[in-house]
Design a protein around this motif. Structure first.
Motif, PDB file in Angstrom:
ATOM      1  N   SER A 202       0.845  -1.202   0.000  1.00 16.59           N
ATOM      2  CA  SER A 202       0.000   0.000   0.000  1.00 16.59           C
ATOM      3  C   SER A 202       0.874   1.243   0.000  1.00 16.59           C
ATOM      4  O   SER A 202       1.952   1.255   0.585  1.00 16.59           O
ATOM      5  CB  SER A 202      -0.904   0.040   1.238  1.00 16.59           C
ATOM      6  OG  SER A 202      -1.636   1.248   1.262  1.00 16.59           O
ATOM      7  N   ASP A 203       0.369   2.276  -0.656  1.00 15.44           N
ATOM      8  CA  ASP A 203       1.039   3.572  -0.660  1.00 15.44           C
ATOM      9  C   ASP A 203       0.095   4.660  -0.142  1.00 15.44           C
ATOM     10  O   ASP A 203       0.353   5.844  -0.293  1.00 15.44           O
ATOM     11  CB  ASP A 203       1.508   3.919  -2.081  1.00 15.44           C
ATOM     12  CG  ASP A 203       2.661   4.916  -2.081  1.00 15.44           C
ATOM     13  OD1 ASP A 203       3.392   4.976  -1.079  1.00 15.44           O
ATOM     14  OD2 ASP A 203       2.811   5.649  -3.075  1.00 15.44           O
ATOM     15  N   LEU A 204      -1.000   4.237   0.468  1.00 16.05           N
ATOM     16  CA  LEU A 204      -2.015   5.166   0.953  1.00 16.05           C
ATOM     17  C   LEU A 204      -1.674   5.629   2.370  1.00 16.05           C
ATOM     18  O   LEU A 204      -1.553   4.804   3.284  1.00 16.05           O
ATOM     19  CB  LEU A 204      -3.390   4.483   0.931  1.00 16.05           C
ATOM     20  CG  LEU A 204      -4.594   5.315   1.358  1.00 16.05           C
ATOM     21  CD1 LEU A 204      -4.805   6.506   0.422  1.00 16.05           C
ATOM     22  CD2 LEU A 204      -5.847   4.440   1.402  1.00 16.05           C
ATOM     23  N   GLU A 205      -1.517   6.928   2.549  1.00 12.53           N
ATOM     24  CA  GLU A 205      -1.159   7.480   3.857  1.00 12.53           C
ATOM     25  C   GLU A 205      -2.361   7.482   4.804  1.00 12.53           C
ATOM     26  O   GLU A 205      -3.489   7.742   4.386  1.00 12.53           O
ATOM     27  CB  GLU A 205      -0.651   8.918   3.715  1.00 12.53           C
ATOM     28  CG  GLU A 205       0.668   9.040   2.999  1.00 12.53           C
ATOM     29  CD  GLU A 205       1.180  10.475   2.974  1.00 12.53           C
ATOM     30  OE1 GLU A 205       0.439  11.383   3.385  1.00 12.53           O
ATOM     31  OE2 GLU A 205       2.321  10.684   2.536  1.00 12.53           O
ATOM     32  N   SER A 206      -2.096   7.205   6.062  1.00 14.30           N
ATOM     33  CA  SER A 206      -3.097   7.393   7.115  1.00 14.30           C
ATOM     34  C   SER A 206      -2.612   8.533   8.003  1.00 14.30           C
ATOM     35  O   SER A 206      -1.461   8.951   7.924  1.00 14.30           O
ATOM     36  CB  SER A 206      -3.274   6.110   7.932  1.00 14.30           C
ATOM     37  OG  SER A 206      -2.045   5.757   8.550  1.00 14.30           O
ATOM     38  N   ASP A 207      -3.474   9.010   8.861  1.00 10.30           N
ATOM     39  CA  ASP A 207      -3.091  10.112   9.746  1.00 10.30           C
ATOM     40  C   ASP A 207      -2.354   9.609  10.988  1.00 10.30           C
ATOM     41  O   ASP A 207      -1.567  10.341  11.582  1.00 10.30           O
ATOM     42  CB  ASP A 207      -4.337  10.916  10.132  1.00 10.30           C
ATOM     43  CG  ASP A 207      -4.966  11.548   8.905  1.00 10.30           C
ATOM     44  OD1 ASP A 207      -4.349  12.461   8.336  1.00 10.30           O
ATOM     45  OD2 ASP A 207      -6.049  11.101   8.488  1.00 10.30           O
ATOM     46  N   TYR A 208      -2.638   8.376  11.381  1.00 18.56           N
ATOM     47  CA  TYR A 208      -1.927   7.710  12.467  1.00 18.56           C
ATOM     48  C   TYR A 208      -1.284   6.493  11.809  1.00 18.56           C
ATOM     49  O   TYR A 208      -1.965   5.634  11.273  1.00 18.56           O
ATOM     50  CB  TYR A 208      -2.921   7.292  13.555  1.00 18.56           C
ATOM     51  CG  TYR A 208      -2.317   6.803  14.853  1.00 18.56           C
ATOM     52  CD1 TYR A 208      -1.597   5.619  14.922  1.00 18.56           C
ATOM     53  CD2 TYR A 208      -2.513   7.499  16.035  1.00 18.56           C
ATOM     54  CE1 TYR A 208      -1.068   5.154  16.115  1.00 18.56           C
ATOM     55  CE2 TYR A 208      -1.995   7.053  17.244  1.00 18.56           C
ATOM     56  CZ  TYR A 208      -1.279   5.880  17.278  1.00 18.56           C
ATOM     57  OH  TYR A 208      -0.756   5.419  18.463  1.00 18.56           O
ATOM     58  N   LEU A 209       0.040   6.430  11.806  1.00 16.80           N
ATOM     59  CA  LEU A 209       0.770   5.427  11.034  1.00 16.80           C
ATOM     60  C   LEU A 209       0.883   4.104  11.789  1.00 16.80           C
ATOM     61  O   LEU A 209       1.457   4.051  12.879  1.00 16.80           O
ATOM     62  CB  LEU A 209       2.171   5.951  10.703  1.00 16.80           C
ATOM     63  CG  LEU A 209       3.061   5.022   9.886  1.00 16.80           C
ATOM     64  CD1 LEU A 209       2.527   4.866   8.466  1.00 16.80           C
ATOM     65  CD2 LEU A 209       4.497   5.545   9.864  1.00 16.80           C
ATOM     66  N   LEU A 210       0.374   3.051  11.172  1.00 20.14           N
ATOM     67  CA  LEU A 210       0.557   1.705  11.712  1.00 20.14           C
ATOM     68  C   LEU A 210       2.018   1.318  11.536  1.00 20.14           C
ATOM     69  O   LEU A 210       2.557   1.404  10.429  1.00 20.14           O
ATOM     70  CB  LEU A 210      -0.353   0.720  10.967  1.00 20.14           C
ATOM     71  CG  LEU A 210      -0.243  -0.750  11.376  1.00 20.14           C
ATOM     72  CD1 LEU A 210      -0.644  -0.947  12.834  1.00 20.14           C
ATOM     73  CD2 LEU A 210      -1.117  -1.614  10.469  1.00 20.14           C
ATOM     74  N   ASN A 211       2.665   0.898  12.632  1.00 18.90           N
ATOM     75  CA  ASN A 211       4.085   0.558  12.549  1.00 18.90           C
ATOM     76  C   ASN A 211       4.446  -0.569  13.495  1.00 18.90           C
ATOM     77  O   ASN A 211       3.751  -0.832  14.470  1.00 18.90           O
ATOM     78  CB  ASN A 211       4.958   1.795  12.807  1.00 18.90           C
ATOM     79  CG  ASN A 211       4.806   2.323  14.213  1.00 18.90           C
ATOM     80  OD1 ASN A 211       5.487   1.880  15.134  1.00 18.90           O
ATOM     81  ND2 ASN A 211       3.884   3.270  14.407  1.00 18.90           N
ATOM     82  N   ILE A 212       5.528  -1.235  13.180  1.00 21.77           N
ATOM     83  CA  ILE A 212       5.947  -2.436  13.890  1.00 21.77           C
ATOM     84  C   ILE A 212       6.227  -2.189  15.377  1.00 21.77           C
ATOM     85  O   ILE A 212       6.120  -3.094  16.201  1.00 21.77           O
ATOM     86  CB  ILE A 212       7.172  -3.066  13.191  1.00 21.77           C
ATOM     87  CG1 ILE A 212       7.449  -4.462  13.724  1.00 21.77           C
ATOM     88  CG2 ILE A 212       8.393  -2.152  13.307  1.00 21.77           C
ATOM     89  CD1 ILE A 212       8.438  -5.259  12.901  1.00 21.77           C
ATOM     90  N   ARG A 213       6.589  -0.973  15.757  1.00 19.17           N
ATOM     91  CA  ARG A 213       6.926  -0.668  17.150  1.00 19.17           C
ATOM     92  C   ARG A 213       5.729  -0.150  17.962  1.00 19.17           C
ATOM     93  O   ARG A 213       5.868   0.116  19.159  1.00 19.17           O
ATOM     94  CB  ARG A 213       8.035   0.384  17.204  1.00 19.17           C
ATOM     95  CG  ARG A 213       9.327  -0.025  16.552  1.00 19.17           C
ATOM     96  CD  ARG A 213      10.068  -1.084  17.321  1.00 19.17           C
ATOM     97  NE  ARG A 213      11.357  -1.342  16.678  1.00 19.17           N
ATOM     98  CZ  ARG A 213      12.325  -2.062  17.225  1.00 19.17           C
ATOM     99  NH1 ARG A 213      12.151  -2.611  18.410  1.00 19.17           N
ATOM    100  NH2 ARG A 213      13.458  -2.247  16.576  1.00 19.17           N
ATOM    101  N   SER A 214       4.617   0.048  17.299  1.00 20.88           N
ATOM    102  CA  SER A 214       3.444   0.653  17.948  1.00 20.88           C
ATOM    103  C   SER A 214       3.756   2.034  18.511  1.00 20.88           C
ATOM    104  O   SER A 214       3.184   2.448  19.521  1.00 20.88           O
ATOM    105  CB  SER A 214       2.896  -0.259  19.064  1.00 20.88           C
ATOM    106  OG  SER A 214       2.474  -1.481  18.511  1.00 20.88           O
ATOM    107  N   TRP A 215       4.685   2.736  17.879  1.00 22.23           N
ATOM    108  CA  TRP A 215       4.956   4.121  18.251  1.00 22.23           C
ATOM    109  C   TRP A 215       3.792   5.001  17.799  1.00 22.23           C
ATOM    110  O   TRP A 215       3.191   4.742  16.747  1.00 22.23           O
ATOM    111  CB  TRP A 215       6.232   4.601  17.554  1.00 22.23           C
ATOM    112  CG  TRP A 215       7.503   4.383  18.326  1.00 22.23           C
ATOM    113  CD1 TRP A 215       7.709   3.504  19.338  1.00 22.23           C
ATOM    114  CD2 TRP A 215       8.744   5.068  18.117  1.00 22.23           C
ATOM    115  NE1 TRP A 215       9.004   3.596  19.776  1.00 22.23           N
ATOM    116  CE2 TRP A 215       9.661   4.552  19.046  1.00 22.23           C
ATOM    117  CE3 TRP A 215       9.162   6.060  17.240  1.00 22.23           C
ATOM    118  CZ2 TRP A 215      10.978   4.993  19.134  1.00 22.23           C
ATOM    119  CZ3 TRP A 215      10.475   6.502  17.306  1.00 22.23           C
ATOM    120  CH2 TRP A 215      11.374   5.985  18.249  1.00 22.23           C
ATOM    121  N   PRO A 216       3.483   6.050  18.562  1.00 21.88           N
ATOM    122  CA  PRO A 216       2.455   6.997  18.107  1.00 21.88           C
ATOM    123  C   PRO A 216       3.049   7.954  17.066  1.00 21.88           C
ATOM    124  O   PRO A 216       3.591   9.004  17.402  1.00 21.88           O
ATOM    125  CB  PRO A 216       2.048   7.718  19.393  1.00 21.88           C
ATOM    126  CG  PRO A 216       3.267   7.654  20.257  1.00 21.88           C
ATOM    127  CD  PRO A 216       3.966   6.362  19.909  1.00 21.88           C
TER     128      PRO A 216
END
Length: 200
Positions: A68-82
């Motif tokens: 996916s190349d679609l941006e979200s406003d809160y980024l899902l990431n492997i570290r669960s960082w905000p």
């Protein structure tokens, strides 16, 4: 009213089903970073202690645009960082949200090597004694000065929390809590990726 802030995990399956799934930052360079006062390999924990961010290193998260190349406003990431989009930072500034620093995060597409500079870490400065220990149920390990709070049986102290829009609890630092004001800002702007669990 206060809420625990997380990524909206329920949106993942729905997004895949509808073809609207957003970027997942599935890797990073955090284990390679050397930073003052932080042991190498433990930089991912830097968000869990109060500090003034100085000389922020190059923090990179990686994703694949094939997924996916679609941006979200809160980024899902492997570290669960905000990690949030720059437009969130701008609106928070505009609306007077205090107690947050916004160090830069690079998002690199492993397919095209394109660098996306639209994201920042939501580094929460406020670590407060937020829990109502009389009402909450928890276990305390005196030897390690460590608290374990029971889900669904943890209560915030409204008097202590009322002066903050965003904070972490000093006795259990993993979660980020936000005020109704922040929830309203997110909902007004229809930002994606945010989820709020109502906190007692």
């Amino acid at each position: 009213m206060f809420y625990k802030l997380t990524f909206d995990m329920d949106s993942i399956d729905e997004g895949i089903k509808n073809g609207t799934n957003t970027i997942y930052a599935e890797a990073d360079n955090l284990d390679e970073i050397e930073y003052e006062g932080v042991k190498k390999g433990f930089f991912h924990n830097v968000i869990l202690s109060p500090r003034t961010i100085r000389d922020w290193p190059e923090v990179i998260f990686y994703y694949s645009s094939k997924a996916s190349d679609l941006e979200s406003d809160y980024l899902l990431n492997i570290r669960s960082w905000p990690i949030v989009h720059a437009r969130v930072r701008e609106e928070f500034h505009r609306r007077g949200i205090r107690g947050v620093q916004y160090p830069a995060v690079k998002l690199v597409d492993v397919v095209t090597r394109r660098v996306n500079n639209d994201y920042v870490l939501l580094y929460v400065e406020n670590f407060i004694d937020a829990f109502d220990l009389e009402r909450s149920e928890y276990f305390y390990d005196e030897e390690y000065d460590f608290y374990t709070f029971l889900p669904g049986k943890t209560y915030l102290n409204e008097d202590v929390c009322s002066g903050y829009d965003i904070f972490r609890c000093s006795k259990s630092v993993a979660a980020v809590y936000v005020s109704g004001k922040i929830k309203e800002i997110v909902e007004e702007n229809r930002w994606t990726g945010f989820h709020f669990y109502e906190q007692q």
